[in-house]
Design a protein around this motif. Structure first.
Motif, short mmCIF file in Angstrom:
data_model
loop_
_atom_site.label_atom_id
_atom_site.label_comp_id
_atom_site.label_asym_id
_atom_site.label_seq_id
_atom_site.Cartn_x
_atom_site.Cartn_y
_atom_site.Cartn_z
N GLU A 1 -17.20 -48.32 -81.96
CA GLU A 1 -16.68 -46.96 -81.92
C GLU A 1 -16.53 -46.51 -80.47
O GLU A 1 -17.29 -46.92 -79.59
CB GLU A 1 -17.63 -46.01 -82.66
CG GLU A 1 -17.74 -46.27 -84.15
CD GLU A 1 -16.43 -46.00 -84.88
OE1 GLU A 1 -15.61 -45.21 -84.39
OE2 GLU A 1 -16.22 -46.61 -85.95
N LEU A 2 -15.55 -45.64 -80.24
CA LEU A 2 -15.26 -45.22 -78.88
C LEU A 2 -16.48 -44.58 -78.21
O LEU A 2 -16.77 -44.85 -77.03
CB LEU A 2 -14.09 -44.22 -78.89
CG LEU A 2 -13.42 -43.93 -77.54
CD1 LEU A 2 -12.82 -45.20 -76.95
CD2 LEU A 2 -12.34 -42.87 -77.69
N TYR A 3 -17.22 -43.78 -78.95
CA TYR A 3 -18.38 -43.09 -78.38
C TYR A 3 -19.54 -44.04 -78.08
O TYR A 3 -20.49 -43.68 -77.38
CB TYR A 3 -18.85 -41.96 -79.30
CG TYR A 3 -19.37 -42.41 -80.65
CD1 TYR A 3 -20.68 -42.85 -80.80
CD2 TYR A 3 -18.54 -42.40 -81.77
CE1 TYR A 3 -21.16 -43.26 -82.03
CE2 TYR A 3 -19.01 -42.82 -83.00
CZ TYR A 3 -20.32 -43.25 -83.13
OH TYR A 3 -20.79 -43.67 -84.34
N GLU A 4 -19.45 -45.28 -78.60
CA GLU A 4 -20.51 -46.26 -78.36
C GLU A 4 -20.29 -47.05 -77.07
O GLU A 4 -21.19 -47.75 -76.60
CB GLU A 4 -20.59 -47.25 -79.53
CG GLU A 4 -20.99 -46.62 -80.86
CD GLU A 4 -21.00 -47.63 -82.00
OE1 GLU A 4 -22.03 -47.72 -82.69
OE2 GLU A 4 -19.98 -48.34 -82.17
N ILE A 5 -19.11 -46.96 -76.51
CA ILE A 5 -18.80 -47.72 -75.30
C ILE A 5 -19.53 -47.12 -74.10
O ILE A 5 -19.54 -45.90 -73.91
CB ILE A 5 -17.28 -47.75 -75.07
CG1 ILE A 5 -16.61 -48.56 -76.18
CG2 ILE A 5 -16.94 -48.34 -73.70
CD1 ILE A 5 -15.10 -48.53 -76.15
N ASN A 6 -20.14 -47.98 -73.30
CA ASN A 6 -20.92 -47.52 -72.15
C ASN A 6 -20.40 -48.15 -70.86
O ASN A 6 -19.55 -49.05 -70.90
CB ASN A 6 -22.41 -47.83 -72.37
CG ASN A 6 -22.65 -49.31 -72.59
OD1 ASN A 6 -22.23 -50.15 -71.80
ND2 ASN A 6 -23.33 -49.65 -73.69
N PRO A 7 -20.90 -47.70 -69.71
CA PRO A 7 -20.42 -48.24 -68.43
C PRO A 7 -20.55 -49.75 -68.30
O PRO A 7 -19.70 -50.40 -67.69
CB PRO A 7 -21.30 -47.51 -67.40
CG PRO A 7 -21.65 -46.21 -68.07
CD PRO A 7 -21.81 -46.56 -69.51
N ARG A 8 -21.61 -50.33 -68.87
CA ARG A 8 -21.78 -51.78 -68.79
C ARG A 8 -20.63 -52.51 -69.48
O ARG A 8 -20.16 -53.55 -68.99
CB ARG A 8 -23.13 -52.16 -69.43
CG ARG A 8 -23.38 -53.66 -69.59
CD ARG A 8 -23.10 -54.45 -68.33
NE ARG A 8 -23.83 -53.95 -67.18
CZ ARG A 8 -23.57 -54.32 -65.93
NH1 ARG A 8 -22.56 -55.15 -65.67
NH2 ARG A 8 -24.27 -53.83 -64.94
N ASP A 9 -20.15 -51.99 -70.60
CA ASP A 9 -19.01 -52.61 -71.29
C ASP A 9 -17.78 -52.64 -70.39
O ASP A 9 -17.07 -53.65 -70.32
CB ASP A 9 -18.68 -51.84 -72.58
CG ASP A 9 -19.81 -51.88 -73.59
OD1 ASP A 9 -20.58 -52.87 -73.58
OD2 ASP A 9 -19.92 -50.92 -74.38
N VAL A 10 -17.54 -51.53 -69.70
CA VAL A 10 -16.38 -51.45 -68.81
C VAL A 10 -16.54 -52.41 -67.64
O VAL A 10 -15.60 -53.14 -67.28
CB VAL A 10 -16.19 -50.00 -68.30
CG1 VAL A 10 -15.00 -49.93 -67.34
CG2 VAL A 10 -15.99 -49.04 -69.46
N LYS A 11 -17.73 -52.45 -67.05
CA LYS A 11 -17.97 -53.35 -65.92
C LYS A 11 -17.83 -54.81 -66.33
O LYS A 11 -17.30 -55.63 -65.58
CB LYS A 11 -19.37 -53.09 -65.35
CG LYS A 11 -19.51 -51.76 -64.63
CD LYS A 11 -20.93 -51.55 -64.13
CE LYS A 11 -21.07 -50.21 -63.41
NZ LYS A 11 -22.46 -49.98 -62.94
N ASP A 12 -18.31 -55.14 -67.53
CA ASP A 12 -18.19 -56.52 -68.03
C ASP A 12 -16.72 -56.91 -68.21
O ASP A 12 -16.33 -58.04 -67.92
CB ASP A 12 -18.94 -56.67 -69.35
CG ASP A 12 -20.45 -56.68 -69.17
OD1 ASP A 12 -20.91 -56.81 -68.01
OD2 ASP A 12 -21.16 -56.53 -70.18
N PHE A 13 -15.92 -55.97 -68.70
CA PHE A 13 -14.49 -56.22 -68.87
C PHE A 13 -13.82 -56.50 -67.53
O PHE A 13 -13.06 -57.46 -67.38
CB PHE A 13 -13.83 -55.02 -69.55
CG PHE A 13 -12.33 -55.04 -69.52
CD1 PHE A 13 -11.61 -55.93 -70.30
CD2 PHE A 13 -11.63 -54.16 -68.69
CE1 PHE A 13 -10.22 -55.96 -70.27
CE2 PHE A 13 -10.24 -54.18 -68.65
CZ PHE A 13 -9.53 -55.08 -69.44
#
Length: 284
Positions: free
Chosen positions: A42-54
């Protein structure tokens, strides 16, 4: 695109090619998330670590830093929009810094008004910046204080050869064609918004307010991060640099500078003196 983001980009005046670029990056991001967690997150479950990993994944697969920064800029716009429409309570991208690219950055020792001014064409042409962010930078270079950014639509007079901005204590004229285009783009966007203000901040419930001081700070902070400007540029710092530039480089009198900045002569003298003292301390 999800949550009406595509329509939002169209209202911002983005070209169809730019919208396709946004769509591709967002698709790549969610494909990465689905693969990482083996499910749709879910969109609200995405955190900064997910973005950095991408972003790290893209680097490891051969994307250069400029491309990765473009991905980050697109995700920054998307999640800022998601925050504005209430789809996320916390923007996971907000505090993630762009990767430094030395050939495009301003070195820490080079923070004069001239160098900030030389950066303006690149800011104006930045494909991932909103028109409002570009205008914030342009207006900051003209010495606006935080409160000055809350001017109204009626205060902007777009003429055939220039734009006149009617502030409470002075008039600023923009003669550069590229500057005029920014005002035209923003006028097209803001004319459909139920607000008398030219620059705005939208809250979670879609309520529209005159641009908040924190929004101005955020725009300048993002630019500072993208161009590795340290310490970060602020309205007050640019204002000091501008006054000193007019005094030292343009050889203007204190009286003329006071008129341009819309402040008292005594305040102008103090502003320039403090700025020069800071420069001398840095040199020592």
């Amino acid at each position: 695109m999800p949550y009406g983001f595509g329509k939002f980009l169209e209202e911002q005046g983005k070209s169809q090619q730019t919208i396709k670029d946004y769509q591709l990056v967002i698709k790549l991001f969610f494909q990465f998330i689905d693969k990482k967690f083996h499910k749709e997150k879910e969109l609200y479950e995405i955190n900064p670590r997910d973005v950095k990993d991408f972003l790290q994944d893209k680097l490891e697969k051969g994307s250069n830093r400029s491309t990765v920064n473009k991905y980050l800029s697109i995700l920054r716009v998307f999640f800022d929009y998601a925050w504005q429409v209430g789809k996320v309570s916390i923007d996971p991208v907000m505090k993630i810094k762009s990767l430094p690219i030395h050939k495009k950055s301003i070195p820490p020792s080079a923070q004069s008004y001239v160098e900030l001014l030389e950066l303006l064409p690149e800011i104006r042409n930045h494909s991932d910046y909103t028109t409002q962010r570009k205008l914030v930078y342009l207006l900051a270079l003209k010495g606006l204080r935080n409160v000055d950014f809350q001017f109204k639509k009626q205060d902007v007079q777009i003429e055939r050869e220039c734009v006149n901005l009617l502030l409470k204590n002075r008039i600023i004229t923009f003669k550069d064609k590229a500057d005029r285009e920014l005002f035209i783009e923003q006028e097209k966007f803001i004319r459909h918004q139920d607000t008398p203000y030219f620059l705005i901040t939208k809250k979670h419930n879609q309520s529209i307010f005159p641009i908040a001081f924190t929004t101005v700070v955020s725009h300048l902070e993002i630019i500072s991060n993208d161009y590795s400007i340290d310490p970060k540029i602020t309205v007050s710092r640019i204002r000091k640099e501008y006054a000193t530039f007019l005094y030292q480089e343009k050889r203007m009198t204190i009286e003329n500078i006071a008129y341009i900045l819309g402040i008292e002569i005594a305040s102008t003298t103090k502003l320039i003196r403090n700025s020069l003292e800071e420069k001398y301390r840095v040199k020592e």
